[in-house]
Design a protein around this motif. Structure first.
Motif, PDB file in Angstrom:
ATOM      1  N   ALA A  81     -52.151  14.314  46.387  1.00  0.00           N
ATOM      2  CA  ALA A  81     -52.930  14.090  47.605  1.00  0.00           C
ATOM      3  C   ALA A  81     -52.111  14.529  48.799  1.00  0.00           C
ATOM      4  N   TYR A  82     -52.794  14.900  49.872  1.00  0.00           N
ATOM      5  CA  TYR A  82     -52.093  15.056  51.149  1.00  0.00           C
ATOM      6  C   TYR A  82     -52.971  14.522  52.262  1.00  0.00           C
ATOM      7  N   SER A  83     -52.338  14.071  53.304  1.00  0.00           N
ATOM      8  CA  SER A  83     -53.041  13.362  54.365  1.00  0.00           C
ATOM      9  C   SER A  83     -52.405  13.689  55.705  1.00  0.00           C
ATOM     10  N   ASN A  84     -53.250  13.965  56.675  1.00  0.00           N
ATOM     11  CA  ASN A  84     -52.751  14.279  58.017  1.00  0.00           C
ATOM     12  C   ASN A  84     -53.614  13.575  59.054  1.00  0.00           C
ATOM     13  N   GLY A  85     -52.960  12.843  59.944  1.00  0.00           N
ATOM     14  CA  GLY A  85     -53.690  12.218  61.039  1.00  0.00           C
ATOM     15  C   GLY A  85     -54.120  10.791  60.782  1.00  0.00           C
TER      16      GLY A  85
END
Length: 208
Positions: free
Chosen positions: A153-157
């Protein structure tokens, strides 16, 4: 013809929206060889225990001489994200009366290094730039396994990237299956924070 084109563009948009989280589950000779599940999940703006190694040991496991030095503070942030994510995965398992996954220290450098590579080499896939999968990465670390799986997974913000990633995983059948697989008993979650603040997670599941 315009109607078909519109349908195609709609399907393409949906597929692109499913990109930020991927799950892979692989079986060895114990069951069957190959990928059993690979899936994605829709996102908002997210794209996507026990002993720990020390910050110095952990950074040494993922750094090379040409890479910029990672501060102890950043490593502590990464360790905190990893622990939080593991705690949340085990909370979900306990709620379903499954045994919690045990942290497997030897897997940590494999998982963390992969998150770092995705962040620094700007890709997001179960296959690395050389085409290797989690099977090869675990094998190269001399870790024996009979069943292995991987969630990415990746997550930004997001204020809480752990919650965002876990929510995405649990909303996706492939990821959910890995998290709730009773045969998986060992795990390590490796995180990395990219230069733009994007948080990457790699969770490797293992049965030996």
């Amino acid at each position: 013809m315009p109607k078909k084109l519109g349908l195609f563009l709609t399907l393409a948009t949906i597929l692109l929206a499913l990109a930020p989280f991927t799950a892979e589950r692989v079986y060895s000779q114990e069951k069957r060889s190959g990928v059993a599940s690979s899936s994605g999940v829709a996102r908002g703006s997210s794209k996507a225990h026990s002993t720990r190694t020390s910050p110095r040991e952990a950074s040494a496991a993922t750094e090379d001489e040409t890479a910029p030095r990672v501060t102890d503070r950043r490593i502590r942030e990464i360790e905190s994200l990893e622990q939080q994510c593991l705690d949340e995965v085990n909370r979900v398992r306990r709620a379903r009366r499954l045994a919690p996954l045990e942290f497997y220290e030897e897997l940590l450098p494999v998982a963390r290094d992969y998150s770092r590579r995705m962040a620094e080499e700007h890709f997001f896939s179960h296959n690395d730039r050389d085409g290797r999968t989690v099977r090869e990465r675990v094998g190269e670390a001399d870790i024996k396994w009979r069943m292995v799986g991987e969630n990415l997974a990746y997550s930004n913000g997001y204020v809480n990237p752990v919650a965002a990633s876990l929510h995405g995983w649990m909303d996706s059948p492939g990821h959910r299956s890995n998290i709730l697989e009773p045969d998986f008993r060992l795990t390590a979650i490796g995180a990395w924070i990219g230069s733009d603040g994007t948080v990457y997670f790699t969770e490797i599941f293992l049965k030996q």
